[in-house]
Scaffold this active site. Structure first.
Site, short mmCIF file in Angstrom:
data_model
loop_
_atom_site.label_atom_id
_atom_site.label_comp_id
_atom_site.label_asym_id
_atom_site.label_seq_id
_atom_site.Cartn_x
_atom_site.Cartn_y
_atom_site.Cartn_z
N THR A 245 -9.93 9.27 -17.85
CA THR A 245 -10.55 9.95 -16.71
C THR A 245 -9.83 11.26 -16.41
OG1 THR A 245 -11.35 7.87 -15.77
CG2 THR A 245 -11.08 9.72 -14.25
N CYS A 299 -11.87 0.40 -23.13
CA CYS A 299 -12.16 1.01 -21.84
C CYS A 299 -12.89 0.05 -20.91
CB CYS A 299 -12.96 2.29 -22.02
SG CYS A 299 -14.42 2.10 -23.07
N GLU A 396 -5.54 1.67 -14.81
CA GLU A 396 -5.97 1.20 -16.11
C GLU A 396 -4.74 1.09 -17.02
OE1 GLU A 396 -9.48 2.17 -19.34
OE2 GLU A 396 -8.43 3.85 -18.41
#
Length: 790
Positions: A245, A299, A396
């Site tokens: 991101t 992801c 993440e």
């Protein structure tokens, strides 16, 4: 090379000549290093960087570091080839994609071994999942190639596409990008990840073997600087990026104002929801596939386990028992379950985040298994006692780490699932299909798997909501990312004149429309005064004042966005109900057609006939989208057997719409109607110069049963208000029709929450500006995978 031979000798999945020794011979052939693939040929190796086997830490090969000059050459080759490639018939292009699929299949064993050596993933995954899916994508898109003209009328290829792929699925991500681009008539310049360039270079050889025309596919290797040069190149018409991101934000800013089409598939923190009535043994196997597949370097990995409180301890116990059976080690051993982390830098990131979690007092559980002494390995880990604000619940990790917490009610499960900046995927486990589907519909994610996880197919779109990016890969949605609507465009839109709070000149002459009040804004179903307390003069074509409008500011936009957010029930209403409301709007506009025509004439100086024609076109436009409200259907994709894969069109949520000065009533209706037809709530900025046609719609909206907050209207300087809309994190999508400087600002500022934008800086023929392109851009697609049968 002797060390690689030692590694290859450990393979135990078939005859050594089928893959292992072929890879060794291939690497030995390129022992001086790999060049780029440009214009159908390999360049001489340049400045090299090492590609390392993550399982052993050994050097595999040397790969050329791409320079801006290399990107120049690749883009030039792609541009030269694009016209001829697009001019081929669909049948001719389909033959080329079919040939690529067949050649991939012929090299399956070779590519599987090479992918595993390069990336560190278990050979079972490369052999049984990745490479077969690569062939599937080229086969599937060979079919689309023959159907482009009939299935996507009114569109054309984008042109030259710059594509940047990550290291977690090097060959599969290449296929996801290249197959639809070629099928749609484009040429590509692809940059593989720095860590994993081997299979991309092997695919370049496949392109030569399959007879693909030179320049249609170009591959330039290198690090982030090479990718930046590709993103910034003026000769590229589209950027397709899969990655983090953070980098996605940089790309959004770099492409702002350039006119490049953009699709982003970014990070995720996907929930894995287990209800009390779920089959816990099946759910445990689902968790294994969700988070320990590809070492958690996925992801859409189901990295957040949300379990019903009543079965949490039982599920954790089963998970721990299953974790003791997972084998971590040599990726080339067919019995290995968890391979190597891709690179030392990624391993260090995982370790850093885990230390931060330990500092928060979280509980870690790992099986007692000795890791290999060399290479990048991290054990499968279960983290419990996690709060929603914990760093491991928010960040993440991109590793084999599962964080777990509990919920008591379905509402709480949905709230926890949506409590993230991401929205890529989710997995829901329940034997009650009604509950599973109801929860799937409420989760803000682009893909939801029911009693399953990590399922992919070329026929189904894949992509995210929120900060997981925008655009889709695969299926019909994926093809549309590589086509552009062939809308007639005029001259560039000029920068709007500055508005003034000073009184305007008094009207003179016969026929002037007397206005005895200031038009207020429309927020939350009520007329509202501007926060600034200022109004500006609305002038006619001769400079005379025909009325006053409120001068909106940041706070007015904030209030309008809050009102729009409260109108979320509009998106949950049936499409039939929305259609009826839009018909009422058209009906009530028709009853006041003469009044609207007089207003247009007074503001713009248009003749009575021209003004009446614009009003009639606006009424027809409202009828058109009323008709489409319950007919812009989703689809059932033809994916793997025993699954129904539902592509559901869902509203963005809160949309900002900034309208142009030309055709002030028709443009407003043409933009707002498709947005609300699809279930969005809108904050609209009407024409700055001619806002009174929009403000006259207040009473129409009130009389047409439009719920409060569905349409909010803020008048004022369009450029300033569009900046606030672009910066606002609760605005989910933004359309801007205005000057080029404003469009660039909107796109750059949208990077904050990565909202989808649609900008246009050239005049549009509003008389013909209607159709599926507006509806498509007014919604996002969610794919729900539901199993069926025995």
């Amino acid at each position: 090379m002797a060390l690689i031979k030692d590694v290859l000798k450990t393979m135990d999945y078939g005859p050594a000549p089928e893959g292992g020794e072929h890879v060794l011979a291939w690497l030995d052939k390129h022992k001086t290093g790999f060049g780029h693939f440009i214009g159908g040929k390999f360049t001489k190796p340049g400045a090299l960087f090492d590609v390392i086997n993550p399982a052993t830490g050994q050097r595999i090969a040397g790969v050329t570091q791409g320079t801006p000059q290399d990107i120049d050459a690749a883009v030039a080759a792609a541009r030269k080839a694009q016209g001829k490639w697009a001019a081929l018939s669909g049948y001719e292009r389909a033959r080329h994609l079919y040939a690529l699929a067949r050649h991939v299949q012929k090299r399956e064993r070779f590519l599987s071994v090479l992918e595993t050596i390069d990336n560190g993933k278990p050979i079972r995954e490369s052999r049984d999942i990745d490479v077969p899916l690569v062939a599937r994508h080229f086969y599937h898109h060979a079919g689309w190639t023959s159907l482009i003209e009939s299935e996507f009328p009114g569109t054309k290829p984008v042109g030259v596409c710059g594509q940047i792929i990550p290291w977690n699925f090097p060959l599969l991500m290449l296929a996801w990008k290249i197959a639809p681009a070629l099928a749609a008539g484009n040429t590509v310049v692809l940059k593989p990840a720095e860590y994993t360039s081997m299979t991309a270079l092997a695919f370049a050889e496949v392109c030569v073997e399959a007879g693909l025309p030179p320049g249609v596919v170009n591959i330039v290797t290198g690090d982030g600087a090479t990718g930046a040069a590709l993103v910034e190149h003026a000769g590229v018409d589209k950027i397709a990026f899969t990655g983090s991101t953070e980098v996605g934000r940089l790309i959004r800013k770099a492409t702002a104002g350039t006119g490049k089409k953009l699709s982003l598939e970014l990070g995720g923190k996907s929930p894995f929801i287990v209800f009390e009535d779920a089959d816990l043994d099946s759910a445990v196997e689902g968790v294994v596939d969700a988070i320990w597949f590809n070492q958690g370097q996925v992801c859409c990995a189901g990295s957040r386990l949300l379990t019903a409180e009543g079965v949490a301890e039982a599920l954790y116990a089963k998970l721990r028992a299953r974790m003791t059976k997972l084998r971590v080690g040599d990726p080339l051993d067919k019995s290995t379950d968890v391979g190597a982390i891709v690179a030392p830098a990624q391993l260090q990131r995982i370790q850093r985040l885990m230390r931060a979690g330990a500092d928060e007092g979280l509980e870690f559980w790992q099986a007692d298994e000795t890791l290999p002494e060399r290479g990048c390995f991290y054990p499968p880990t279960l983290v419990t006692g996690v709060e929603p604000a914990s760093i491991l619940m928010r960040e993440e990790i991109f590793g084999p780490v599962l964080v777990a917490t509990t919920f008591r009610t379905p509402d709480e499960a949905v709230a926890l699932a949506n409590n993230t900046a991401y929205g890529l995927a989710a997995s829901v486990w329940s034997e009650n299909i009604n509950r599973a589907l109801e929860v799937a519909a409420r989760i803000k994610a682009g893909v939801v798997w029911i009693n399953s996880t990590n399922l992919f197919d070329a026929a189904a779109g894949f992509g995210g909501y929120k900060e997981s990016g925008f655009g889709r890969e695969g299926g019909r949605e994926g093809i549309l990312e590589y086509r552009v609507a062939d809308m007639a465009r005029g001259k560039p839109i000029a920068k709007a004149a500055a508005l003034s709070v000073a009184p305007g000149a008094a009207p003179a002459g016969d026929g002037a429309v007397a206005i005895d009040r200031t038009a207020k804004m429309y927020v939350g179903g009520k007329q509202a005064r501007p926060d600034s307390g200022y109004s500006y003069a609305v002038l006619d074509s001769k400079g005379y004042e025909v009325g006053l409008a409120g001068l909106g500011n940041r706070k007015d936009i904030r209030n309008a966005v809050e009102a729009a957010a409260k109108a979320a029930a509009w998106g949950a209403a049936t499409a039939h109900n929305r259609a009826q409301v839009l018909y009422y709007v058209a009906e009530n506009m028709s009853a006041r057609a003469d009044e609207f025509a007089r207003r247009l004439s007074a503001m713009t100086g248009a003749s009575g006939r021209a003004a009446a024609a614009e009003v009639e076109a606006a009424i027809r436009r409202a009828f058109f989208y009323a008709g489409f409200a319950d007919k812009y259907d989703g689809a059932v994709h033809a994916t793997r057997s025993r699954f129904v894969t539902l592509a559901m069109n869902e509203p963005w949520g809160v949309m900002g719409i900034v309208c142009p000065d030309e055709a002030p009533l028709l443009a407003f209706v043409s933009l707002v109607m498709p947005a609300i037809a699809m279930g969005n709530a809108v904050v609209a900025v009407p024409s700055s110069a001619h806002p009174l046609s929009a403000t006259d719609l207040y009473t129409v909206l009130d009389a047409s049963d439009v719920p409060a907050g569905v349409v909010n209207i803020v008048t004022g300087e369009a450029t300033a208000l569009s900046v606030t809309l672009a910066e606002h994190d609760n605005v989910d999508a933004l359309w801007y029709i205005g000057d080029a400087v404003g469009a660039a600002k909107v796109e750059a500022l949208s990077a904050g929450n990565l909202k989808a934008t649609w900008t246009c800086s050239t005049e549009i023929d509003w008389g013909h500006a209607e159709g599926r392109e507006f509806l498509r851009r007014a919604c996002q697609v969610k794919n729900i995978w539901a199993p069926y049968g025995e």
